[in-house]
Structure formats: structure tokens, C-alpha cells
Design an enzyme around this catalytic site. Structure first.
Site, PDB file in Angstrom:
ATOM      1  N   ASP A  51       0.816  -1.219   0.000  1.00  0.00           N
ATOM      2  CA  ASP A  51       0.000   0.000   0.000  1.00  0.00           C
ATOM      3  C   ASP A  51       0.847   1.265   0.000  1.00  0.00           C
ATOM      4  O   ASP A  51       0.365   2.352   0.325  1.00  0.00           O
ATOM      5  CB  ASP A  51      -0.945   0.020   1.207  1.00  0.00           C
ATOM      6  CG  ASP A  51      -0.221  -0.151   2.534  1.00  0.00           C
ATOM      7  OD1 ASP A  51       1.026  -0.207   2.538  1.00  0.00           O
ATOM      8  OD2 ASP A  51      -0.912  -0.232   3.571  1.00  0.00           O
ATOM      9  N   LYS A  97       4.847  26.932  20.942  1.00  0.00           N
ATOM     10  CA  LYS A  97       4.419  26.129  19.789  1.00  0.00           C
ATOM     11  C   LYS A  97       5.590  25.368  19.149  1.00  0.00           C
ATOM     12  O   LYS A  97       5.911  25.562  17.976  1.00  0.00           O
ATOM     13  CB  LYS A  97       3.735  27.016  18.749  1.00  0.00           C
ATOM     14  CG  LYS A  97       2.476  27.695  19.278  1.00  0.00           C
ATOM     15  CD  LYS A  97       1.819  28.564  18.217  1.00  0.00           C
ATOM     16  CE  LYS A  97       0.548  29.206  18.775  1.00  0.00           C
ATOM     17  NZ  LYS A  97      -0.113  30.070  17.780  1.00  0.00           N
ATOM     18  N   ASP A 123       1.399   6.406   2.414  1.00  0.00           N
ATOM     19  CA  ASP A 123       0.808   5.133   2.811  1.00  0.00           C
ATOM     20  C   ASP A 123      -0.675   5.197   2.439  1.00  0.00           C
ATOM     21  O   ASP A 123      -1.452   5.911   3.067  1.00  0.00           O
ATOM     22  CB  ASP A 123       0.996   4.930   4.313  1.00  0.00           C
ATOM     23  CG  ASP A 123       0.236   3.719   4.841  1.00  0.00           C
ATOM     24  OD1 ASP A 123      -0.275   2.937   4.030  1.00  0.00           O
ATOM     25  OD2 ASP A 123       0.157   3.571   6.075  1.00  0.00           O
TER      26      ASP A 123
END
Length: 374
Positions: free
Chosen positions: A227, A277, A332
Site C-alpha cells: 500500500d 508552539k 501510505d
């Protein structure tokens, strides 16, 4: 040659673009007067990523500031000898002022043609037996490897790229709706390779099907999940595996997690530092591996066994497990969101190209790599 040249103010993703677009295997760093400052190879890029650098970081952090170079007036025979003795495929030629005049390839000087083949793999194995439950209802009557990406089933894309790379035998492990995959691919002759199907009577995990290969591989085996949609350079993976003499090599994709809040670092009950952040960087398993014959022999026969089992059992062994950072495009195709994203990326990459190049898979993959870097 100009496609190979970048400035010292460029970032790593620009170096990747130059390596691929210049088709010389190197990026050459020059100053405004085109004087040689350094050279960057694909290996330099991957070592930088392993060290925690990001694609946005400066090329000065990975470039070789004292590269092998030669005078532009050097005889061709001497150039060939210098390249061979240095173990190099490419090298800049400079004039008396250290200005880059040309970038030469050993294959050009010796009239060898660069086929782009990943020579050295004994065979490849694609794991294509999964049910693809996360892609339901699309996979209710269709095996996940036959899901279309850009007008072609995903597994056909994998087979075509492996065949183009020169892999002469491709094993495909099948289980769910196996007959549909076999009917579509056949014996591989129309792709220029040989396809051998391995039938999992029961699910054997992500590595168990290796035990179904009757003959012991004579050299490294390329294993990949069915995949995965990627433009990874299989030859670079093989070269890395052989260079480090590892038992097995895991291809790893660089993944960043952006934390949208200020993070408080503490020492006991007291705050000691604030990070606004921050982002965290990880190397994640890309589902692509180069395995030595010794690694293949460790897989138990006819029982479920995963690549994570093989990796964990050899983390402290010698030779051990090497990690090959992937800077090329990778996806993926496990969810509807990832499938839609891959289809969109492929469509945009083609639209960036003109005319016949839209059907040139090499050109398309180059565009995918550049979009990923950006």
C-alpha cells in the site's frame, strides 16, 4: 550543468532539487562569481536528516567544503583515474580562478550509459495480502493493491518501478481476493520482469511471507508493503545498505508534529522554561526494507511474523539495523484521506509538466519529490 549549481544561502530541499534536476548525482555550491564552495551528494542529505536536520535548514550544514575537484584542462584519462581512485561518480571541473566550468560524470567519460537500474537486489517481495479495511467500502470487492492512483492500480505502479529499476524477479504475497491480483499482473512479462505469487493460506503478518520463498536469496532482498506509493530511489537504498553492511535496513520517512500550544518545561512543581508552539521530529517506518540473506533466514516458517519482530530481535546484534532516511515522495495509501491526497498530488505533478513529459513517469516522480520537499 547549471541545474546542479546552488548558492550557499540555499536550503536542503533546494539541494535535493539540484541533485535530481541536474542528473549528475551531486549539487555544487558556488558563490555569486560561480567559485566552488562545496559539494553535496544524496548521501550527505540523508546523513543530515538522520542527524535531525530539516529540509528548510541551510546547505552549509551538510556540504563537503573540501570536495574532490579537477582543473578543466586535465586530460580525460587523468579525470577517469581520479574519479576511480576517489570512488566518485561525479566531480566539478574548475578554472584557474576556482570557478566551476563543468560537472563531469564517470559514466560519460567512459562512455558507460546510466540505466538508472538498482543493480544488486536478488529479488523483491511486495506484501499484498491485506484486506484494506480502512478503505471500505472501496475494498469490499477489490483488494487494496488494485486501488487506482492516477489511472493505474497501485501495485502495478510498484511493479513497473521495480522492473524499470532492473529487479528481475518480484515475489508478491497474496491472500485476500488473490485471484484478482494474479489476473491483473500475470507472470510479469508485459512489465519486463518475472512475477511469482506466494499464497498465504493464513495471514502471516508483515514478514512471515518471506519464509514462503523456497530458494535462499543470493543477495539483498527488497521488501515493501503493497500500500506504499513512493518515488524512493531503490539504488540509493541498496547502496546505503551495502555501505553500512547492515543485517537489514529500514527506510524511514521524516515526520513532524506541530504542537499548537506553548509548552511548559518543569522541574518538580516549578516552571523552568517555556517553548512557544514547538515541533517534534520523528523518523517513522516507511514500510520499505533492504534485507540481507541472513535476515531472511531468521524468519520462522509458516507462522505469523512481523517486520517489527525481526527489527527488535536484531537491534543489539552485529551487524545491526540501519536506518535510511527517505526525502523522496512517500504516501501510505491506508485511508480514504491518504488516497485522495496521493491522487491529488499526482494530478498536480502532471499538470506542472508540459506535453509528453506528463506521461513520463521519471519526470512525474521528480515533480512529486520537489512538491514533497516544498
Amino acid at each position: 550543468m547549471n541545474d546542479c549549481l546552488i548558492s550557499a544561502s540555499a536550503d536542503i530541499k533546494e539541494a535535493i532539487r539540484a541533485i535530481e534536476a541536474g542528473k549528475k548525482g551531486i549539487a555544487v555550491v558556488v558563490d555569486p562569481a560561480q567559485k566552488l564552495q562545496g559539494v553535496i551528494t544524496d548521501g550527505d542529505v540523508r546523513r543530515g536528516l538522520l542527524a535531525g536536520l530539516r529540509l528548510q535548514d541551510s546547505v552549509t550544514q551538510i556540504m563537503n567544503c573540501r570536495p574532490t575537484r579537477a582543473d578543466v584542462a586535465m586530460p580525460q584519462s587523468s579525470l577517469v583515474e581520479l574519479l576511480d581512485s576517489s570512488g566518485l561518480e561525479a566531480m566539478p571541473l574548475v578554472d584557474a580562478e576556482n570557478r566551476v566550468v563543468k560537472v563531469v560524470l564517470s559514466s560519460e567519460l567512459t562512455r558507460r550509459t546510466d540505466t538508472g537500474q538498482a543493480t544488486g537486489y536478488s529479488c523483491a517481495l511486495i506484501m499484498a495480502g491485506g484486506e484494506g479495511r480502512r478503505l471500505l467500502p472501496l475494498t469490499e470487492n477489490l483488494p487494496k493493491p488494485l486501488v487506482e492512483v492516477g489511472g493505474m492500480p497501485l501495485i502495478e505502479r510498484q511493479v513497473r518501478r521495480l522492473a524499470t529499476a532492473g529487479v528481475e524477479r518480484i515475489y508478491i504475497a497474496v491472500n485476500y481476493l488473490a485471484e484478482m491480483i494474479e489476473s491483473h499482473l500475470g507472470d510479469g512479462s508485459r512489465f519486463g520482469t518475472e512475477i511469482v505469487f506466494l499464497h498465504e493460506r493464513e495471514k502471516l503478518g508483515t514478514a512471515g511471507a518471506l519464509s514462503l520463498i523456497e530458494e535462499t536469496p543470493e543477495g539483498p532482498l527488497l521488501l515493501m508493503n503493497g500500500d506504499v506509493f513512493t518515488s524512493i530511489n531503490y539504488q540509493s537504498l541498496l547502496d546505503f545498505h551495502l555501505q553500512h553492511e547492515s543485517l537489514l535496513t529500514v527506510a524511514a520517512i521524516d515526520y513532524h508534529v506541530e504542537i499548537p500550544y506553548g509548552v511548559i518545561k518543569t522541574d518538580g512543581p516549578f516552571a523552568v522554561r517555556l517553548e512557544e508552539k514547538p515541533s517534534q521530529q520523528f523518523l517513522c517506518n516507511a514500510g520499505i526494507y533492504a534485507l540481507s540473506p541472513e535476515a531472511v533466514s531468521q524468519v520462522p516458517r509458516n507462522q505469523p511474523y512481523n517486520m517489527t519482530d525481526l527489527i527488535e530481535s536484531n537491534l543489539t546484534s552485529q551487524p545491526g539495523v540501519a536506518v535510511f532516511p527517505v526525502h523522496e515522495y512517500w504516501s501510505d495509501i491506508g485511508t480514504h484521506a491518504e488516497l485522495d491526497k496521493a491522487r491529488t498530488e499526482l494530478k498536480l505533478a502532471r499538470e506542472t509538466l508540459d506535453g509528453p513529459d506528463q506521461d513520463d513517469e521519471s519526470a512525474v516522480h521528480l515533480q512529486l519529490n520537489q512538491r514533497r520537499a516544498a
